[in-house]
Design a protein around this motif. Sequence first.
Motif, PDB file in Angstrom:
ATOM      1  N   UNK A  27       0.787  -1.224   0.000  1.00 15.63           N
ATOM      2  CA  UNK A  27       0.000   0.000   0.000  1.00 15.63           C
ATOM      3  C   UNK A  27       0.817   1.271   0.000  1.00 15.63           C
ATOM      4  N   UNK A  28       2.156   1.151   0.034  1.00 16.10           N
ATOM      5  CA  UNK A  28       3.015   2.334   0.019  1.00 16.10           C
ATOM      6  C   UNK A  28       3.654   2.554  -1.349  1.00 16.10           C
ATOM      7  N   UNK A 270     -14.116   2.737  -1.964  1.00 16.29           N
ATOM      8  CA  UNK A 270     -14.413   2.324  -0.591  1.00 16.29           C
ATOM      9  C   UNK A 270     -13.380   2.963   0.324  1.00 16.29           C
ATOM     10  N   UNK A 271     -13.816   3.842   1.207  1.00 13.89           N
ATOM     11  CA  UNK A 271     -12.897   4.458   2.156  1.00 13.89           C
ATOM     12  C   UNK A 271     -11.756   5.165   1.462  1.00 13.89           C
ATOM     13  N   UNK A 272     -10.527   4.819   1.854  1.00  7.87           N
ATOM     14  CA  UNK A 272      -9.367   5.491   1.260  1.00  7.87           C
ATOM     15  C   UNK A 272      -9.071   5.006  -0.155  1.00  7.87           C
ATOM     16  N   UNK A 297      -6.743   8.134  -0.581  1.00  3.05           N
ATOM     17  CA  UNK A 297      -7.335   9.321   0.042  1.00  3.05           C
ATOM     18  C   UNK A 297      -6.574   9.740   1.294  1.00  3.05           C
ATOM     19  N   UNK A 298      -5.764   8.835   1.852  1.00  4.87           N
ATOM     20  CA  UNK A 298      -4.970   9.165   3.032  1.00  4.87           C
ATOM     21  C   UNK A 298      -3.582   9.691   2.665  1.00  4.87           C
ATOM     22  N   UNK A 304      -1.623   3.985  -6.112  1.00  5.49           N
ATOM     23  CA  UNK A 304      -0.902   2.886  -5.481  1.00  5.49           C
ATOM     24  C   UNK A 304      -1.494   1.542  -5.887  1.00  5.49           C
ATOM     25  N   UNK A 305      -0.738   0.470  -5.611  1.00  7.35           N
ATOM     26  CA  UNK A 305      -1.177  -0.886  -5.941  1.00  7.35           C
ATOM     27  C   UNK A 305      -1.879  -1.511  -4.736  1.00  7.35           C
ATOM     28  N   UNK A 306      -2.893  -2.303  -5.016  1.00 10.57           N
ATOM     29  CA  UNK A 306      -3.598  -3.034  -3.977  1.00 10.57           C
ATOM     30  C   UNK A 306      -3.887  -4.449  -4.484  1.00 10.57           C
ATOM     31  N   UNK A 307      -3.810  -5.437  -3.592  1.00  9.34           N
ATOM     32  CA  UNK A 307      -4.185  -6.807  -3.922  1.00  9.34           C
ATOM     33  C   UNK A 307      -5.485  -7.154  -3.226  1.00  9.34           C
TER      34      UNK A 307
END
Length: 322
Positions: A27-28, A270-272, A297-298, A304-307
């Motif tokens: 997430x970074x 959804x959220x951030x 959003x944070x 960024x990449x997300x799994x």
Amino acid sequence: MIIHKHIKYLFILLLLHLSHNLVAQMGEIESHDPSTIQKDGNTYWIFSTGNGIKATYSSDLENWKISAKTVFQKDSFPNWIKEYVPKFQGHFWAPDCIFMNGKYYLYYSCSSFGASQSAIGVATNQTLDPNSPQYKWTDLGLVVASKERKDFNAIDPSILKDKQGKIWMTYGSFFGGIGAVELDSASGKIKSGESIKKVAGGRESDWEASCLIQEGEYYYLFVNNGLCCKGLNSTYYIVCGRSKNPLGPFLDQIGKDLNAGGGTIILRTEGKFQGPGHVGLLREKGKNMVSIHYYDADDQGKSKINLVEMIFKKGWPYFRRK
């Protein structure tokens, strides 16, 4: 002695800072339009939009590093591209990667923002490890190009090898919609005699970043609707349709064709996790892991990449975060 202690303390802080920059959690990592994750040996690789095509790698799918080597040398690219995309400056978009014929085939997009004059090319490599003596990207040239607004815009390639061993490519963005075509498994180019078929969108509507997968008796086509690339103002969301034919027609859960504006919503903000998009599938240890990008959003809307994990219920995919 006190000065030496201060120097030692500052040195430790510097090492920690460098370590944080070299290794980061999923997430970074800043990335846009991530490719399908490929595994070479014990290392996972993601290619993404950037000057020369950005490469990111991990040994555990959690801790990631940005490779010092891009696919093409920065600010340098194959000469043929200028013929089809005169305004191209070396900033490649939305690559996708597949392993076949003992090589990695990397498909990439060349364009400029909002333009229909675009091209998709392909390069191969025997390994993804830049430290290997066999590491060398060999460009094979043009796969498909677009020029007019009525064309399938030649960006955002997604490659699937199905259970029958056939290779399929979907691609496109706005303008003429999403096209699908069979590729020659040896050359990596469009198979002789095959024509490109529209499978979603069209009429300059907001369809792009397609991804074709196969599960059971169905092919599933994931596509993004909305707008990308605007940080926290991005409106991307992911829709899906399915078909027993890789060339469609792809219908959503209520039976509406994606060519007629259909599309079951699979994932939205959804959220951030703002504006999720650009699906890629990794099947790993009995799980279906889907890579996407989102705007954080944070963190000032950085991409960024997300799994996320994909499961199927009654023949339809659902995404869930770990």
